[in-house]
Design a protein around this motif. Sequence first.
Motif, PDB file in Angstrom:
ATOM      1  N   ILE C 106       0.845  -1.189   0.000  1.00 10.24           N
ATOM      2  CA  ILE C 106       0.000   0.000   0.000  1.00 10.24           C
ATOM      3  C   ILE C 106       0.884   1.244   0.000  1.00 10.24           C
ATOM      4  CG2 ILE C 106      -1.682   1.336   1.315  1.00 10.24           C
ATOM      5  CD1 ILE C 106      -2.936  -1.246   2.194  1.00 10.24           C
ATOM      6  N   VAL C 107       1.941   1.207   0.805  1.00  6.70           N
ATOM      7  CA  VAL C 107       2.865   2.344   0.823  1.00  6.70           C
ATOM      8  C   VAL C 107       3.531   2.498  -0.541  1.00  6.70           C
ATOM      9  CG1 VAL C 107       4.991   3.267   1.784  1.00  6.70           C
ATOM     10  CG2 VAL C 107       3.295   2.256   3.281  1.00  6.70           C
ATOM     11  N   VAL C 108       3.857   1.371  -1.175  1.00  8.42           N
ATOM     12  CA  VAL C 108       4.461   1.462  -2.510  1.00  8.42           C
ATOM     13  C   VAL C 108       3.537   2.235  -3.440  1.00  8.42           C
ATOM     14  CG1 VAL C 108       5.085   0.147  -4.560  1.00  8.42           C
ATOM     15  CG2 VAL C 108       5.897  -0.593  -2.342  1.00  8.42           C
ATOM     16  N   VAL C 109       2.230   1.892  -3.399  1.00  3.48           N
ATOM     17  CA  VAL C 109       1.280   2.615  -4.243  1.00  3.48           C
ATOM     18  C   VAL C 109       1.315   4.112  -3.921  1.00  3.48           C
ATOM     19  CG1 VAL C 109      -1.173   2.979  -4.688  1.00  3.48           C
ATOM     20  CG2 VAL C 109      -0.259   0.673  -4.635  1.00  3.48           C
ATOM     21  N   GLY C 110       1.141   4.425  -2.630  1.00  5.13           N
ATOM     22  CA  GLY C 110       1.064   5.834  -2.238  1.00  5.13           C
ATOM     23  C   GLY C 110       2.325   6.611  -2.553  1.00  5.13           C
ATOM     24  N   LEU C 111       3.475   6.057  -2.160  1.00  9.00           N
ATOM     25  CA  LEU C 111       4.728   6.783  -2.331  1.00  9.00           C
ATOM     26  C   LEU C 111       5.120   6.889  -3.805  1.00  9.00           C
ATOM     27  CD1 LEU C 111       6.977   8.261  -0.944  1.00  9.00           C
ATOM     28  CD2 LEU C 111       8.115   6.102  -0.476  1.00  9.00           C
ATOM     29  N   SER C 112       4.866   5.836  -4.576  1.00 10.85           N
ATOM     30  CA  SER C 112       5.210   5.893  -6.003  1.00 10.85           C
ATOM     31  C   SER C 112       4.388   6.959  -6.707  1.00 10.85           C
ATOM     32  CB  SER C 112       4.941   4.557  -6.687  1.00 10.85           C
ATOM     33  OG  SER C 112       5.631   3.540  -6.041  1.00 10.85           O
ATOM     34  N   LEU C 113       3.080   6.987  -6.426  1.00 13.66           N
ATOM     35  CA  LEU C 113       2.243   7.984  -7.095  1.00 13.66           C
ATOM     36  C   LEU C 113       2.703   9.391  -6.737  1.00 13.66           C
ATOM     37  CD1 LEU C 113      -1.312   6.414  -6.830  1.00 13.66           C
ATOM     38  CD2 LEU C 113       0.061   6.755  -8.868  1.00 13.66           C
ATOM     39  N   TYR C 114       2.946   9.615  -5.438  1.00  9.55           N
ATOM     40  CA  TYR C 114       3.384  10.926  -4.987  1.00  9.55           C
ATOM     41  C   TYR C 114       4.685  11.326  -5.668  1.00  9.55           C
ATOM     42  CZ  TYR C 114       5.274  14.419  -1.740  1.00  9.55           C
ATOM     43  OH  TYR C 114       5.828  15.540  -1.190  1.00  9.55           O
ATOM     44  N   THR C 115       5.673  10.429  -5.613  1.00  7.60           N
ATOM     45  CA  THR C 115       6.974  10.746  -6.177  1.00  7.60           C
ATOM     46  C   THR C 115       6.889  10.917  -7.690  1.00  7.60           C
ATOM     47  OG1 THR C 115       7.906   9.381  -4.439  1.00  7.60           O
ATOM     48  CG2 THR C 115       9.400  10.083  -6.169  1.00  7.60           C
ATOM     49  N   SER C 116       6.014  10.126  -8.341  1.00  5.26           N
ATOM     50  CA  SER C 116       5.928  10.242  -9.787  1.00  5.26           C
ATOM     51  C   SER C 116       5.464  11.634 -10.190  1.00  5.26           C
ATOM     52  CB  SER C 116       4.992   9.189 -10.369  1.00  5.26           C
ATOM     53  OG  SER C 116       3.659   9.487 -10.029  1.00  5.26           O
ATOM     54  N   SER C 117       4.605  12.258  -9.364  1.00  7.34           N
ATOM     55  CA  SER C 117       4.149  13.593  -9.735  1.00  7.34           C
ATOM     56  C   SER C 117       5.307  14.589  -9.633  1.00  7.34           C
ATOM     57  CB  SER C 117       2.985  14.040  -8.852  1.00  7.34           C
ATOM     58  OG  SER C 117       3.444  14.436  -7.589  1.00  7.34           O
TER      59      SER C 117
END
Lengths: 242, 220, 239
Positions: C106-117
């Motif tokens: 779940i953190v992977v999803v959240g952190l990846s999306l955030y960082t991708s922006s």
Amino acid sequence: MIEIQNVSKWFGNFRVLENVSETIENGQVVVICGPSGAGKSMLCKCLNGLEPFQEGDIVVDGISLNDPSTNLIKLRQKMGMVFQRFELYPHMKILENITIAPIKVKKMSQADADKKAYKLLERVGIPEQAKKYPGNLSGGQQQRVAIARALAMEPEIMLFDEPTSALDPEMIKEVLDVMIDLAKSGMTMVVVTHEMGFAREVADEIIFMEKGKIIERGTDVSFFKNPKSERTKEFLDKILLV
Amino acid sequence: MGTFDWRVIYDNFPFLMQGLLTTVELAVIGITGGLLLGVLVGMARLSSRKIIYYPATLFVNFFRSLPLLLVIFWFYFLVPLLAGRPMGDFFSASVAFIIFEASYFAEIIRAGIQSISKEQMQAGYSTGFTYGQTMRYIIVPQALRNMVPSLLTQAVVVFQDTSLAYVIGVKEFLRSASIVDAREMRSLELYAFIGVIYFVFCFTMSKMSKRLEAKKGFAK
Amino acid sequence: MLSYDFKWSILWTDPYGSWMLEGIWITIKLGLICWFIALILGTLIGTLRVTPWKPFRLFATGYTEIFRDVPLLVQLFFWYFAAPRILPHTWEMYLYKGIPNSEFWIVVVGLSLYTSSRVAEHIRAGMQSISDDQYNAALSTGFTQFQTYRYVIIPYAIRLVIPPLTTECLTVFKNTSLAMTVAVLETTFMSQQVEAYTFHGIEATTGACVVYMVITLVVVMIMGLVEKRLAVPGLITRR
């Protein structure tokens, strides 16, 4: 009078100036020319202490730049400088650009400084621009303001570091006209430039530099008609198109 | 999957708003304190005196390589130790924010001043200005105008960073929401709500900063 | 000053030492996975921001704004607590029971999306600083738009953005610390676990500090090498 005595300057292995010596008398106009990287700008900036040098000395009106007790700031009040990219202060109006140094350094009153500034703007031909910002002016106009700004401190010597190199061709003449006028009024000037027409008209002496050394010097007649060194001949061939 | 029930927000509104107020307080403290300290450190980073330059550089590089969360924990333990008595989580969090954010503000300020070309300094010198006069009339006014967008962006970052005070129990906005969530189990509504509030705050601030950036183009 | 006796040995005595090591391993895994996903996703979104088609641009702009204007911690809480509620009940149960370490992913999803922006923003800035004429020159030799982006614009932009991306990589590793709030057993979590058992908070937290500083140094060194390898003579990659 400026005496340059065996000045050398280097950055690591790169020698910018090599044993440069020259005397510039009061009221003389000296033009320095040469290919890029010859050290001309550097020499110009050494004259008013903006750039330090490792060897030799420069003596301006009896004051040695090497002497640790020399007040460089006071010395710079006696010398004005005009830069290739004008370097007007973009956040100040034209009038302020000219008056700020006289007010803060010479403690002139605002009213006196303004009056003087307007006179100088008239002298360089653009009094109507006083309340505009540098960004609204053309390059030629900005450079003329820069000359006025330097003159505002009533210098005895004016240094010009490639004043027209960043200008569109149509604007070079208006700046050179101001400089010629200044030369004819008796100002001591050191001008780094490629504008040979200017040199021919007002220069008392022309110096050709390459790789940090003075290759040749002469009066306008001797320099252009009978250049002594091969290198000077080559250079003149390249820049004097006809 | 249940139906949405927004009453949970309505019922707990005062409590949540108290949390938001704490967030704003913490942010203001972090921004002002960080900015003041940051100016000092930023100027120190420009000094040619080694005894001023090296500690400032160490400070900046140290805090910029650490997660804020860890720094918050660190000060949580350190502050009572140095003060000799417990100082409360809000105080420890404030200290952590001021020091941490100062290292970021310092870099913005240093970069802002260094972005003014050397020739502008030389132009000032050539008319007889001292270093101090050149900085005061020529460099700093220009640098400030250049820095404002970055400073505002960092202020938005500080505002968002306050949410991390959650971990030491500070009752800021996020923690208030999670306290309510533990009681009422309406996670979706609560976190969506605070997400929207944060979004509105930060989006507005960043739009303002963009408009300022466009306006500052008075030269050229 | 409150009296306190320092006991640095807790950092390496068992079991605390091995807890810390496990935590470090999770931090590295989390950071690397999120970083790579964010790079790919971010490059895509960043490129969309500068394409000539308005719907793509709007989507990409909206994407970046949303993730930038909400604190990361709030986003993680949203993904961990709130989002599963939207899923149908069976999916939600599968998420919690069926997938091991679901909180990590779940953190992977959240952190990846955030960082991708954030990566998208850097890519966009890099691509916009490439002059229009580069683009025109490529088109004039017969490239399609896709080819232009693939062979000319993107490789150029990547070299321009290496310094800001290095900062972003460091940020990702630092942000992994937030995973501790949703029970991911990474470095920061473990350091506080050690504190809970030994009451030596300063030593434990300082140990964690050292870990992050080492990670920072390693990342900076590696990115420096990458920058050297990709460097093009005459192209100024560092401002």
